[in-house]
Design an enzyme around this catalytic site. Structure first.
Site, PDB file in Angstrom:
ATOM      1  CG  ASP A 154      -1.849   1.338   1.212  1.00 31.24           C
ATOM      2  OD1 ASP A 154      -3.067   1.252   0.308  1.00 31.24           O
ATOM      3  OD2 ASP A 154      -1.858   1.612   1.955  1.00 31.24           O
ATOM      4  CD  GLU A 207      -2.429   2.048  -3.419  1.00 29.27           C
ATOM      5  OE1 GLU A 207      -3.149   2.307  -4.226  1.00 29.27           O
ATOM      6  OE2 GLU A 207      -1.370   2.582  -2.588  1.00 29.27           O
TER       7      GLU A 207
HETATM    8  C1  BGC Z   1      -5.383   2.244  -0.477  1.00 30.48           C
HETATM    9  C2  BGC Z   1      -6.170   3.041  -0.052  1.00 30.48           C
HETATM   10  C3  BGC Z   1      -6.326   3.480   0.955  1.00 30.48           C
HETATM   11  C4  BGC Z   1      -5.063   4.636   0.968  1.00 30.48           C
HETATM   12  C5  BGC Z   1      -3.762   4.181   3.050  1.00 30.48           C
HETATM   13  C6  BGC Z   1      -4.447   3.469  -1.100  1.00 30.48           C
HETATM   14  O1  BGC Z   1      -4.192   3.238  -1.644  1.00 30.48           O
HETATM   15  O2  BGC Z   1      -6.004   1.673  -1.596  1.00 30.48           O
HETATM   16  O3  BGC Z   1      -7.785   2.200  -0.112  1.00 30.48           O
HETATM   17  O4  BGC Z   1      -7.148   4.790   1.460  1.00 30.48           O
HETATM   18  O5  BGC Z   1      -3.797   3.277   0.747  1.00 30.48           O
HETATM   19  O6  BGC Z   1      -3.809   3.699   3.200  1.00 30.48           O
END
Ligand code: BGC
Length: 539
Positions: A204, A263
């Site tokens: 994340d 991500e």
């Molecule tokens: C996740 C989100 C989340 C955020 C904070 C991201 O990019 O995919 O759903 O709200 O991180 O953890």
């Protein structure tokens, strides 16, 4: 003889938003036993792995991205034994389970943050987070101008006067990744899940973690990072975080065949490629693909640039059309090219989505994405053609974005509405007792049951495409563009398969060969506008 291509370089991964997938215990919230009950469905879809969104103990203020205990499961989702059973049963079905790692922040209910609150300023307990004195004569002003991604300031003050950093919700304090204990703890968490049988991790906000030294003011809001041409922002993509990635990769490499996907929302492919250099992440989502307009030139540029940049470091792209943070692509593609999607969602522009157009383009987009070399991540429900539920009643909105934006941004709940499994019945087969977000009346038409009755449904298309892909398209990573006109995307995969997408106004004569699969009827020998086809060109 070429070496065997690692599985993840061409995998199809299915994203399970646990809360909204299948509810086995009838409490209105999806759970791990619900996923277990649907493994045959996932197997029949033909995917290689599941990525499960966070399932840890959490107050669920941000859908579970606010983790209170990284080594246990939230009771609403099940137990640790359920998770172990899921991983074992998935493996028996040939599926790996990719776990969501949330390293940038914990929940404010995490024991470390509770200890930090209980200890005073400058205590070792506070050093694991970013506790900083404020500015102004009495420290009454935040340490700098950083804003939270969910709206409002990124700093909150505790009663003894210190300010703590939270790039997201106030209940998601950012960890201090310069602290050795934080690093050691996350290595241990990686090993904990790998030892239990996890197939790897989706990481994340992988471009966060390290903050600009000395907490300098930012020139742009945190949300604007993708539109900041230089990409320079003290909250994002700091060079020092690359070392952390290498540390994690060394842990993963101790276990065979694991995968780590980032991500990372960074504005250029060059920056993205840093994450997938040898010894770092295996994959990083290419979000440029989700943001490319439905135009042949834009899509081709995205594909070429992505393949070029990742190829230059020995990697391969990771394609995605939708996820739990984005407006579902069946709806994105139903809006005129160039529409500001957040303005549309928040009713600042008066446009009605053309549902049929969205569906036609979503079908073609699926064949485009599944036809490309690289890995593909599907978001639960896209294989059913689910649209965004853009008109959820305000009273049910849970995404913290809604409250923190002062009710200006409806947030991401519209893509998280629970899955319809049956045409009718309680919550359309999601569970026996309603669903945590209301499902719209037309939901049954998108159900798995309805899709399975129709040989031309979206689900049938995905099943066939994934099956053909695994037989014909996974054996090599070669893509050759073919010129069939400015408004057409056409490429050959390997020596025997052609993928053609017609984004022009006129129908296109089909190329010679046997039609393997098409997103629209092509019996007259022509590919209509917004159609895609895979053709066998075996001699
Ligand atoms: C996740 C989100 C989340 C955020 C904070 C991201 O990019 O995919 O759903 O709200 O991180 O953890």
């Amino acid at each position: 003889m070429s070496e065997k291509i690692p599985w993840w370089r061409s995998s199809v991964v299915y994203q399970v938003y646990v809360r909204s997938f299948a509810d086995a215990n009838g409490d209105g919230t999806g759970d791990i036993n619900g996923i277990r009950s649907r493994l045959p469905y996932l197997r029949s879809l033909g995917v290689d792995a599941l990525w499960v969104n966070p399932w840890y103990v959490s107050p669920l203020n941000d859908g579970g991205y606010d983790v209170a205990d990284y080594r246990d499961i939230d009771p609403r989702f099940g137990t640790l034994d359920d998770a172990k059973r899921l991983m074992a049963e998935a493996e028996q079905n040939g599926l790996r389970v990719i776990v969501d790692l949330v390293p940038n922040h914990t929940s404010s209910e995490h024991v470390w943050f509770q200890q930090a609150l209980a200890s005073g300023p400058n205590s070792p307990e506070r050093a694991r987070y970013h506790f900083v004195p404020g500015k102004g004569d009495h420290g009454e002003l935040p340490p700098n101008n950083w804003t939270s991604v969910f709206g409002g300031p990124a700093w909150s003050r505790v009663p003894d006067g210190d300010w703590y950093l939270h790039m997201f919700d106030v209940t998601q304090p950012d960890l201090n990744w310069e602290h050795p204990e934080v690093r050691a703890e996350f290595e241990a968490i990686l090993r904990f899940w790998l030892d239990l049988g996890a197939g790897g991790f989706r990481v994340d906000v992988a471009h966060a973690l390290i903050k600009g030294e000395g907490y300098p003011d930012a020139e742009t809001e945190a949300q604007e990072v993708l539109s900041t041409p230089s990409g320079d922002h003290p909250l994002w993509d700091q060079p020092d975080l690359q070392v952390i990635i290498e540390e994690w990769r060394r842990v993963l490499d101790e276990y065979p065949d694991k995968v780590m996907v980032a991500e990372a929302w960074v504005p250029s492919w060059e920056r993205l490629a840093n994450y997938v250099q040898p010894g770092k992440y295996h994959q990083t989502f290419d979000f440029h693909f989700t943001q490319s307009n439905w135009r042949a030139d834009t899509l081709r540029k995205t594909i070429e640039t992505s393949m070029g940049a990742s190829g230059a470091v020995g990697s391969i792209p990771t394609w995605v059309l939708s996820n739990h943070d984005l407006i579902r692509h069946a709806t994105r593609l139903a809006l005129p090219v160039g529409t500001n999607l957040r303005d549309w969602l928040n009713r600042r522009v008066d446009l009605v989505a053309d549902v049929e157009l969205g569906e036609r383009r979503a079908r073609a987009a699926a064949l485009l994405m599944l036809g490309l070399p690289g890995s593909v991540y599907l978001y639960q429900g896209e294989e059913l053609g689910l649209p965004e539920v853009h008109d959820l009643p305000e009273a049910v909105l849970e995404d913290p974005t809604w409250a923190r934006s002062g009710h200006a941004d409806r947030g991401r709940d519209g893509c998280r509405v629970p899955i319809p499994w049956t045409r009718e019945g309680n919550s359309y087969g999601f569970g026996d007792n309603g669903s945590w977000l209301p499902q719209p009346p037309q939901w049954g038409e998108f159900s798995v049951e309805a899709n399975e009755e129709d040989p031309n449904s979206m689900l049938s298309l995905y099943r066939k495409a994934i099956s053909i892909r695994s037989k014909r398209l996974r054996k090599d990573e070669v893509l050759d563009w073919i010129d069939m006109g400015n408004d057409v995307l056409a490429f050959r995969r390997g020596s025997d398969t052609l993928c053609v997408v017609n984004l022009g106004r006129d129908s296109l004569k089909l190329p010679e060969g046997e039609v393997l699969l098409s997103s629209v009827p092509v019996d007259d020998g022509f590919l209509p506008t917004d159609g895609a086809v895979w053709v066998s060109i075996e001699s």
